[in-house]
Enzyme design. Structure first.
Site, PDB file in Angstrom:
ATOM      1  N   THR A 108     -19.850  -7.115 -19.536  1.00  0.00           N
ATOM      2  CA  THR A 108     -20.478  -5.891 -20.069  1.00  0.00           C
ATOM      3  C   THR A 108     -20.575  -4.781 -19.019  1.00  0.00           C
ATOM      4  O   THR A 108     -20.816  -3.617 -19.368  1.00  0.00           O
ATOM      5  CB  THR A 108     -21.912  -6.193 -20.544  1.00  0.00           C
ATOM      6  OG1 THR A 108     -22.681  -6.589 -19.400  1.00  0.00           O
ATOM      7  CG2 THR A 108     -21.939  -7.318 -21.571  1.00  0.00           C
ATOM      8  N   ASP A 200     -13.645  -5.460  -4.310  1.00  0.00           N
ATOM      9  CA  ASP A 200     -15.055  -5.850  -4.415  1.00  0.00           C
ATOM     10  C   ASP A 200     -15.675  -5.836  -3.017  1.00  0.00           C
ATOM     11  O   ASP A 200     -15.347  -6.657  -2.159  1.00  0.00           O
ATOM     12  CB  ASP A 200     -15.152  -7.247  -5.035  1.00  0.00           C
ATOM     13  CG  ASP A 200     -16.599  -7.612  -5.362  1.00  0.00           C
ATOM     14  OD1 ASP A 200     -16.883  -7.938  -6.513  1.00  0.00           O
ATOM     15  OD2 ASP A 200     -17.453  -7.565  -4.425  1.00  0.00           O
TER      16      ASP A 200
HETATM   17  O1  LIG Z   1     -21.939   1.150 -10.310  1.00  0.00           O
HETATM   18  P1  LIG Z   1     -21.810  -0.218 -10.893  1.00  0.00           P
HETATM   19  O2  LIG Z   1     -20.833  -0.269 -12.034  1.00  0.00           O
HETATM   20  O3  LIG Z   1     -23.109  -0.858 -11.224  1.00  0.00           O
HETATM   21  O4  LIG Z   1     -21.086  -1.119  -9.775  1.00  0.00           O
HETATM   22  C1  LIG Z   1     -21.432  -1.085  -8.446  1.00  0.00           C
HETATM   23  C2  LIG Z   1     -22.095  -2.374  -8.046  1.00  0.00           C
HETATM   24  O5  LIG Z   1     -21.131  -3.428  -8.057  1.00  0.00           O
HETATM   25  C3  LIG Z   1     -21.118  -4.062  -6.795  1.00  0.00           C
HETATM   26  O6  LIG Z   1     -21.996  -5.110  -6.754  1.00  0.00           O
HETATM   27  P2  LIG Z   1     -21.648  -6.524  -7.457  1.00  0.00           P
HETATM   28  O7  LIG Z   1     -22.110  -6.553  -8.861  1.00  0.00           O
HETATM   29  O8  LIG Z   1     -20.198  -6.828  -7.225  1.00  0.00           O
HETATM   30  O9  LIG Z   1     -22.559  -7.504  -6.654  1.00  0.00           O
HETATM   31  P3  LIG Z   1     -22.398  -8.038  -5.158  1.00  0.00           P
HETATM   32  O10 LIG Z   1     -22.801  -6.919  -4.245  1.00  0.00           O
HETATM   33  O11 LIG Z   1     -23.307  -9.191  -5.118  1.00  0.00           O
HETATM   34  O12 LIG Z   1     -20.941  -8.424  -4.957  1.00  0.00           O
HETATM   35  C4  LIG Z   1     -21.537  -2.949  -5.852  1.00  0.00           C
HETATM   36  O13 LIG Z   1     -21.963  -3.411  -4.607  1.00  0.00           O
HETATM   37  C5  LIG Z   1     -22.591  -2.247  -6.635  1.00  0.00           C
HETATM   38  O14 LIG Z   1     -23.883  -2.813  -6.519  1.00  0.00           O
HETATM   39  O1  LIG Z   2     -14.642  -1.083  -7.320  1.00  0.00           O
HETATM   40  C1  LIG Z   2     -15.742  -1.673  -7.328  1.00  0.00           C
HETATM   41  C2  LIG Z   2     -16.646  -1.566  -8.394  1.00  0.00           C
HETATM   42  C3  LIG Z   2     -17.835  -2.219  -8.319  1.00  0.00           C
HETATM   43  N1  LIG Z   2     -18.103  -2.993  -7.232  1.00  0.00           N
HETATM   44  C4  LIG Z   2     -17.240  -3.103  -6.201  1.00  0.00           C
HETATM   45  O2  LIG Z   2     -17.528  -3.809  -5.228  1.00  0.00           O
HETATM   46  N2  LIG Z   2     -16.079  -2.457  -6.282  1.00  0.00           N
HETATM   47 MG   LIG Z   3     -19.428  -7.610  -5.713  1.00  0.00          MG
END
Ligand SMILES: O=P(O)(O)OC[C@H]1O[C@H](OP(=O)(O)OP(=O)(O)O)[C@H](O)[C@@H]1O
Ligand SMILES: O=c1cc[nH]c(=O)[nH]1
Ligand SMILES: [Mg+2]
Length: 209
Positions: A108, A200
């Site tokens: 989602t 990521d």
């Molecule tokens: O703007 P958004 O669409 O919300 O996406 C950005 C988020 O996604 C990533 O975290 P992630 O969910 O990958 O978690 P992580 O840091 O634990 O890898 C990133 O570090 C942000 O927090």
């Molecule tokens: O490109 C992206 C989007 C969300 N979170 C990440 O770490 N990378």
């Molecule tokens: Mg992440």
């Protein structure tokens, strides 16, 4: 461009952002570069901190020194925001650190909260929220919601790479914040990743790819 959105132009920052984009950059180098970018962005984003004057006695004479007036709270969004904390702590050692745990549901793209611990006096502090990636904006918007619920009024968000969609979403949801973004990329892809982005950020920081 919204005057509260500050996109970095410093060559050192842009050079290092190009290096972290490279898929061949090792976990060690990625982590070090994120530290260095955060340090440089920390300098840029703290230019307007309020100052107070206090007497300082040098070995030679009494003088008036300028000091940061308002205490700072750093709030990394877990996990990837952790990669930015040490750099900010090194230049603002008196800062307190809160943590907001959020991950994006892969289907989602909605942010899911799993942790929130903030300094009790966050309402009195200048808050700097840290997350390298601003994609849909959902995670940053939710983190800022928590922080505002605790009474914080002065909030800055620091991200290394933003998507135009995320920048617009966060500034619409929270028009009172200041956004410091290293660079604004082209778009989001169908999986919610920033294009060209860097992949990521959490996985690249912690080697969980
Ligand atoms: O703007 P958004 O669409 O919300 O996406 C950005 C988020 O996604 C990533 O975290 P992630 O969910 O990958 O978690 P992580 O840091 O634990 O890898 C990133 O570090 C942000 O927090
Ligand atoms: O490109 C992206 C989007 C969300 N979170 C990440 O770490 N990378
Ligand atoms: Mg992440």
């Amino acid at each position: 461009m919204n005057e509260r959105v500050h996109e970095m132009t410093h060559p050192l920052i842009l050079h290092k952002i190009s290096m972290i984009r490279d898929e061949k950059t090792t976990v060690k180098d990625f982590r070090e570069l994120v530290y260095e970018i955060s340090l440089l962005m920390g300098y840029e984003s703290t230019r307007d901190l309020d100052m107070i004057e206090q007497t300082v006695n040098t070995p030679i004479a009494e003088t008036t020194g300028k000091f940061i007036a308002k205490q700072v709270a750093l709030v990394p969004i877990l996990r990837a925001g952790l990669g930015m904390v040490d750099a900010l702590m090194s230049i603002i050692p008196a800062a307190k650190v809160g943590h907001v745990g959020l991950y994006r549901d892969h289907e989602t793209l909605e942010p899911k909260e799993y942790y929130c611990k903030l300094p009790p006096d966050i309402d009195k502090r200048q808050v700097i929220v840290l997350d390298p990636m601003l994609a849909t904006g959902g995670s940053s918007i939710a983190a800022i919601d928590f922080i505002k619920q605790r009474g914080a009024k002065r909030i800055k968000l620091m991200c290394i790479i933003g998507a135009p969609e995320g920048v617009e979403a966060v500034m619409n949801a929270h028009p009172d914040i200041e956004l410091f973004v290293g660079t604004i990329d082209e778009k989001l892809n169908e999986k919610g990743y920033i294009v060209p982005g860097l992949g990521d950020a959490g996985d690249r920081l912690f080697g969980t790819i």
